[in-house]
Design an enzyme around this catalytic site. Structure first.
Site, short mmCIF file in Angstrom:
data_model
loop_
_atom_site.label_atom_id
_atom_site.label_comp_id
_atom_site.label_asym_id
_atom_site.label_seq_id
_atom_site.Cartn_x
_atom_site.Cartn_y
_atom_site.Cartn_z
N HIS A 100 -8.46 5.33 -20.75
CA HIS A 100 -8.58 4.91 -22.16
C HIS A 100 -7.33 5.39 -22.90
O HIS A 100 -6.80 6.46 -22.60
CB HIS A 100 -9.85 5.51 -22.78
CG HIS A 100 -10.15 4.94 -24.12
ND1 HIS A 100 -9.47 5.33 -25.25
CD2 HIS A 100 -11.03 3.99 -24.52
CE1 HIS A 100 -9.93 4.64 -26.28
NE2 HIS A 100 -10.87 3.82 -25.87
N GLU A 170 -7.39 -3.34 -23.87
CA GLU A 170 -7.62 -2.77 -25.20
C GLU A 170 -6.28 -2.52 -25.86
O GLU A 170 -5.65 -1.47 -25.61
CB GLU A 170 -8.35 -1.43 -25.09
CG GLU A 170 -9.75 -1.52 -24.56
CD GLU A 170 -10.60 -0.35 -25.09
OE1 GLU A 170 -11.58 -0.61 -25.78
OE2 GLU A 170 -10.26 0.81 -24.84
#
Ligand code: PGA
Length: 258
Positions: A100, A170
């Protein structure tokens, strides 16, 4: 009738203390299960490490899956504060987020470290949900595909024999900002991601998610994009009603289209 089954990943980050996480699931479990069944989708909840076992105990007789938000790239040893992939598997994790952008930036996770994590997860039969995406400067500087190429490399190296992996695109500039990329941009990204990874991992089941400011108003638009198999949802997954609306509207959007 559309038969495409979608994936919805709730990334709670560090926003659900243990008791809140416990009661969220206790309160909404039946509705979550109904939602997953009615929409034929897979719902994956990613709480903090400490809540994993509790949530697994609550959800194990349902179709709701759990995932961790990270794991160690090491098998075992003197790594104070780290959590190994074997323990995650034993705690009931079927999935785990890796790479992430908050981990890459705040914890200096390099591509090499991320590659090690993917390896550890696959060794323990946990499906990695690997996050990739460019920063705002890279976006406006036209370097998105260079960044993605660099981030995809360890995924390819470590997933050669993987049965299934999930890649979440993302864009860093979208996470938590309320802004999402336009459809043409997303279409080009997902088609590039699909082409690049499918050709290099011909025997792996590959799924692609979009993450970054997903909400109940933009979910339908994103889910229509080719090669998007689901959504990675941050802040909107903390509110059950909003999360439910995202799942239902995405699935309705696809059903109506056919
Ligand atoms: P957001 O977060 O939905 O709050 O933008 C997504 C993520 O960081 O995974």
């Amino acid at each position: 009738m559309n038969t495409k089954s979608l994936l919805f990943v709730a990334n709670w980050k560090m926003n659900m203390p243990f008791t809140k996480a416990h009661s969220f699931i206790r309160t909404h479990l039946s509705a979550l299960e109904l939602l997953a069944q009615k929409s034929h989708s897979t719902i994956i909840i990613c709480p903090s490490f400490i809540a994993l076992s509790d949530i697994y105990m609550q959800t194990q007789k349902t179709s709701i899956k759990i995932g961790a938000q990270s794991c160690s790239e090491h098998v075992a040893g003197a790594y104070t504060g780290e959590v190994d992939a074997l323990s995650l598997a034993q705690a009931g994790c079927a999935y785990t987020l890796v790479g992430h952008s908050e981990r890459r930036t705040n914890f200096n996770e390099s591509s090499k470290i991320i590659g090690g994590k993917i390896r550890r997860l696959l060794e323990n039969n946990i499906i990695p949900i690997i996050c990739v995406g460019e920063t705002y400067n890279d976006y406006i500087g036209g370097r998105t595909f260079d960044i993605l190429t660099e981030q995809i490399a360890p995924i390819i190296t470590h997933s050669k024999h993987a049965k299934t992996i999930i890649i979440a695109y993302e864009p860093v500039w979208s996470i938590g900002s309320g802004t999402i990329p336009d459809n043409d941009y997303l279409t080009s990204i997902f088609s590039w991601l699909s082409d690049t990874t499918t050709s290099q991992l011909p025997t792996t089941n590959l799924f692609f998610l979009y993450g970054g400011s997903v909400n109940e108003h933009n979910a339908q638009q994103i889910i229509h994009i080719n090669h998007v198999h689901g959504l990675l949802i941050g802040s909107m997954s903390l509110d059950f009603q909003k999360f439910q609306n995202i799942v239902s509207s995405s699935c309705d959007a696809l059903t109506t289209l056919k």
